[in-house]
Design an enzyme around this catalytic site. Sequence first.
Site, PDB file in Angstrom:
ATOM      1  N   HIS A 100       0.841  -1.193   0.000  1.00 30.41           N
ATOM      2  CA  HIS A 100       0.000   0.000   0.000  1.00 30.41           C
ATOM      3  C   HIS A 100       0.883   1.253   0.000  1.00 30.41           C
ATOM      4  O   HIS A 100       1.933   1.279   0.625  1.00 30.41           O
ATOM      5  CB  HIS A 100      -0.913   0.031   1.226  1.00 30.41           C
ATOM      6  CG  HIS A 100      -1.964  -1.020   1.208  1.00 30.41           C
ATOM      7  ND1 HIS A 100      -3.150  -0.860   0.528  1.00 30.41           N
ATOM      8  CD2 HIS A 100      -2.012  -2.244   1.768  1.00 30.41           C
ATOM      9  CE1 HIS A 100      -3.881  -1.954   0.685  1.00 30.41           C
ATOM     10  NE2 HIS A 100      -3.211  -2.796   1.429  1.00 30.41           N
ATOM     11  N   THR A 152      14.234  -6.468   4.189  1.00 31.01           N
ATOM     12  CA  THR A 152      13.826  -5.141   3.729  1.00 31.01           C
ATOM     13  C   THR A 152      14.791  -4.564   2.700  1.00 31.01           C
ATOM     14  O   THR A 152      14.462  -3.586   2.043  1.00 31.01           O
ATOM     15  CB  THR A 152      13.735  -4.159   4.913  1.00 31.01           C
ATOM     16  OG1 THR A 152      15.025  -4.053   5.520  1.00 31.01           O
ATOM     17  CG2 THR A 152      12.702  -4.623   5.934  1.00 31.01           C
ATOM     18  N   LYS A 153      15.991  -5.158   2.596  1.00 32.81           N
ATOM     19  CA  LYS A 153      17.029  -4.673   1.684  1.00 32.81           C
ATOM     20  C   LYS A 153      17.671  -5.853   0.966  1.00 32.81           C
ATOM     21  O   LYS A 153      17.533  -6.999   1.392  1.00 32.81           O
ATOM     22  CB  LYS A 153      18.093  -3.896   2.462  1.00 32.81           C
ATOM     23  CG  LYS A 153      17.547  -2.640   3.102  1.00 32.81           C
ATOM     24  CD  LYS A 153      18.617  -1.880   3.835  1.00 32.81           C
ATOM     25  CE  LYS A 153      17.983  -0.633   4.476  1.00 32.81           C
ATOM     26  NZ  LYS A 153      18.878   0.044   5.355  1.00 32.81           N
ATOM     27  N   LYS A 170      27.045 -13.461   8.727  1.00 31.70           N
ATOM     28  CA  LYS A 170      28.384 -13.843   8.272  1.00 31.70           C
ATOM     29  C   LYS A 170      28.322 -14.289   6.811  1.00 31.70           C
ATOM     30  O   LYS A 170      27.239 -14.467   6.255  1.00 31.70           O
ATOM     31  CB  LYS A 170      28.972 -14.949   9.140  1.00 31.70           C
ATOM     32  CG  LYS A 170      28.216 -16.275   9.092  1.00 31.70           C
ATOM     33  CD  LYS A 170      28.899 -17.283  10.011  1.00 31.70           C
ATOM     34  CE  LYS A 170      28.176 -18.624   9.974  1.00 31.70           C
ATOM     35  NZ  LYS A 170      28.855 -19.615  10.795  1.00 31.70           N
TER      36      LYS A 170
END
Length: 173
Positions: A100, A152-153, A170
């Site tokens: 959204h 999120t990345k 790691k």
Amino acid sequence: MKKFRYNFIVLIETFSQFVFKLPRFTFFNKLKEIYLKLWGNKVGKDNVFYPGIFIMPPKNMKLGSNIDFAKDVLITTKGGIEIGDRVLIGYSSKILTSNHKIPSNRKRIFTSGHTNSKVIIESDVWIGSNVIILPGVSIGEGSVIAAGSVVTKDIESYSIYAGVPAKKIKDRN
């Protein structure tokens, strides 16, 4: 016209749920691959679809071979998704390609619309149980995402990530 569109979407959701509730016998997995191909998707061979996965809409996908979709995996595909070969997707994980919009000036969220962004998961990736992958993320080859993480990345190749939000733990040797 709006009611017809709504009913058509509900019909597709219902039929897709029926198809993906079938057991993971080889015959039914082939049937699920054919179903996705009928929607215009590119689908490799020997993928395993556990019962209860939910893919909506069942299009905008490019799937490699030997992908294992565990039980209750949810995938939204409006933004598009590419998954490489030999990928394990753990129980109840969610791969989201749409979200959204947050409207400006305190306007209503309900009518603000959506943003769509492609998710790319390269080959030889292991996504643990209950992982959430947000729109626009790329996950590099050979990576491991720990159970319960929120991605999120972008994820580097041959690395292990965990947490909320997912952070690099790691490198994989």
